[in-house]
Scaffold this active site. Structure first.
Site, PDB file in Angstrom:
ATOM      1  N   ASN A 161       9.599   4.353   2.912  1.00  0.00           N
ATOM      2  CA  ASN A 161       9.500   3.907   4.308  1.00  0.00           C
ATOM      3  C   ASN A 161      10.819   3.276   4.734  1.00  0.00           C
ATOM      4  OD1 ASN A 161       6.637   3.257   2.907  1.00  0.00           O
ATOM      5  ND2 ASN A 161       6.301   3.770   5.046  1.00  0.00           N
ATOM      6  N   ARG A 167       0.837  -1.203   0.000  1.00  0.00           N
ATOM      7  CA  ARG A 167       0.000   0.000   0.000  1.00  0.00           C
ATOM      8  C   ARG A 167       0.880   1.265   0.000  1.00  0.00           C
ATOM      9  NH1 ARG A 167      -0.659   4.732   2.679  1.00  0.00           N
ATOM     10  NH2 ARG A 167      -0.309   3.650   4.668  1.00  0.00           N
ATOM     11  N   ASP A 168       1.544   1.550   1.097  1.00  0.00           N
ATOM     12  CA  ASP A 168       2.308   2.796   1.203  1.00  0.00           C
ATOM     13  C   ASP A 168       3.457   2.797   0.188  1.00  0.00           C
ATOM     14  OD1 ASP A 168       2.968   5.277   2.148  1.00  0.00           O
ATOM     15  OD2 ASP A 168       3.706   4.629   4.093  1.00  0.00           O
ATOM     16  N   HIS A 219       9.834   7.187   7.737  1.00  0.00           N
ATOM     17  CA  HIS A 219      10.316   7.271   6.344  1.00  0.00           C
ATOM     18  C   HIS A 219      11.806   7.611   6.378  1.00  0.00           C
ATOM     19  CE1 HIS A 219       6.627   7.021   3.787  1.00  0.00           C
ATOM     20  NE2 HIS A 219       6.080   7.128   4.980  1.00  0.00           N
ATOM     21  N   CYS A 247       4.692   9.648  -0.093  1.00  0.00           N
ATOM     22  CA  CYS A 247       3.329  10.166   0.047  1.00  0.00           C
ATOM     23  C   CYS A 247       3.096  11.165  -1.062  1.00  0.00           C
ATOM     24  CB  CYS A 247       3.140  10.822   1.410  1.00  0.00           C
ATOM     25  SG  CYS A 247       1.560  11.681   1.559  1.00  0.00           S
ATOM     26  N   HIS A 260       5.984   4.665  12.431  1.00  0.00           N
ATOM     27  CA  HIS A 260       5.958   4.564  10.968  1.00  0.00           C
ATOM     28  C   HIS A 260       6.949   5.613  10.432  1.00  0.00           C
ATOM     29  CE1 HIS A 260       3.564   4.002   7.120  1.00  0.00           C
ATOM     30  NE2 HIS A 260       4.116   5.175   6.869  1.00  0.00           N
TER      31      HIS A 260
END
Lengths: 307, 307
Positions: free
Chosen positions: A249, A15-16, A209, A240, A207
């Site tokens: 990430n 997803r990310d 990055h 993002c 979370h």
């Protein structure tokens, strides 16, 4: 140094990781990849996003993907959901866990979902309530929890209050996001000190990055503060689309390397995970940022040459 | 978290960085680069190596470079020297500080300089003695201080004993090297705990390689243990031709970013250092590993496009 004996890694690559890629990975390849990610020992994979398909074309196959993905005992496949409508789609596809999301920064929240924080909260409350009614677990993301590319420094107190609000709604865990990747270990310490005054550590995930190479240093500090759940992305994929300058990430392989070297148990096989990083790197067609992956490829090439 | 208020960064890009590059950077360009590195605020730059020119072709211009490099008040330009012969060359070129080197691992020492540790020590003793007699300061490197690609794990006790031996010879500082870049923060803590039992912290510097993305996490741990001198390389250049799998040093820009974000004073300008990373990246002709450099370039490109 006090470190946890065991941590949980939540893989967000599908997803990310993929959401910021121009290339559309065919659904069948994604399914194969996700299946093998779970085979590597990951117990939690965020597989897609039920936002409007036009908003994130790379994830436009959310419905087919989640319908076709074979269930795997003991493994949770989660999906990002913006609102009730997204939840409905996810439920129809048999998704058993969702994640809702918002920003700690007013401006980034607006840029990301075109709503103020005040307007967003009732939507999330409604979504979480309905999900829980249907026995669907809900995770919550707070993005730009350290720094917003539009507003600058974010106060830890604001993140604390938002986290409490989300937990009161019925989410089981807040994932605290350094969306742009500017946080330092000191900033992580300050923010976590504030959060841990009101929130149990097992309700928090980090979370990070790796935009400025700080993801693992920040992880180290969070580990030392007792945090045991971390989001990361196979190969270091990620970013993002609505946060200028945000990059990949934490790479799952790099996180595994650091943890395993320090005797922290993850339940995940380095070798199997690296194979999946190589798989997605080949499919995406560009070199991924994970350092462990690049070293592994070099070593493989040397072995192949017989030295 | 307790952190030092100020640290010293020793730039090793022109030596440790360039030595592994195929491209020969013309002497005049190196001089320009080194001059501007010092202009950015660096007070210590290791500029070349007086090993046999055939051994490291990228540094074959050690003599011209050090002769032509304009002195700069308050800035030390150091050079690597393997033995008395190297010292003689360095002295003839007006070098005011040298660094001697050896490995904590017998096999790597042999691979690197074709001598056992026992054979190396008297050579270094002779070199340090002669340098000190001529008022030339000497720094000492211990490479593969955590892990050797041939022998595996290195005992902290062996590094402690070797460090003490070098300090007794008359070097002013031991730079403890994670040559292959496998160390974890826990390993750094264990090694430093052992070293600090016998050696004052201001006699120790850490020299990390970012092969597996751990350089900054390891730096964080060393900072927390009171170490205040770190080697790094502009752009993240670097490696070791005799250590398979070794990659770039800690990138100076990334180290600056982490330190400055945590309020640690370095005396170095981020912006000026980034300009020099860009300069050497262009001259080398490949993308360098520094994350801060890549973000800076992206931001510059965006500004250039007017958004």
């Amino acid at each position: 140094m006090e470190l946890p004996k065991q941590i949980t890694i939540k893989e967000v690559g599908p997803r990310d990781g993929l959401q910021n890629e121009d290339a559309f990975i065919p659904t069948s390849q994604k399914i194969k990849w996700i299946h093998h990610l779970a085979e590597s020992g990951l117990k939690h994979v965020e597989v897609t996003s039920f936002v409007h398909p036009k908003k994130i074309p790379a994830l436009k196959d959310a419905d087919e993907l989640t319908r076709q993905l074979p269930k795997k005992p003991g493994v949770t496949y989660s999906a990002l959901v913006p609102n009730l409508k997204g939840l409905e789609r996810a439920v129809a596809c048999g998704v058993s866990e969702i994640a809702v999301f918002m920003s700690a920064s007013e401006t980034h929240n607006k840029a990301n979902i075109n709503k103020s924080i005040k307007e967003t909260l009732p939507i999330l409350r409604q979504t979480v309530k309905e999900a829980n009614r249907q026995q669907i677990q809900v995770r919550g993301y707070i993005s730009t929890a350290f720094f917003c590319p539009y507003e600058g420094h974010i106060e830890a107190k604001a993140v604390q209050m938002l986290s409490e609000t989300l937990l009161e709604m019925g989410i089981y865990e807040v994932s605290v996001g350094d969306t742009v990747g500017t946080a330092s270990p000191l900033h992580v310490e300050e923010t976590l000190e504030c959060l841990l005054k009101r929130i149990p550590r097992n309700r928090l995930a980090m979370h990070f990055h790796d935009t400025r190479g700080m993801a693992l240093s920040n992880t180290l500090k969070a580990l030392e503060m007792g945090i045991t759940t971390f989001d990361s992305s196979c190969g270091g994929l990620g970013g993002c689309p609505y946060a200028p300058g945000a990059q990949g990430n934490t790479a799952t392989e790099d996180l595994l390397y650091m943890c395993h070297q320090m005797g922290i148990h993850t339940g995940i096989s380095d070798e199997k995970l690296l194979q999946q990083a190589l798989y997605i790197e080949k499919n995406i067609g560009r070199s991924l940022p994970s350092k462990a992956l690049q070293v592994w490829k070099q070593n493989m090439a040397k072995k192949g040459r017989g030295n």
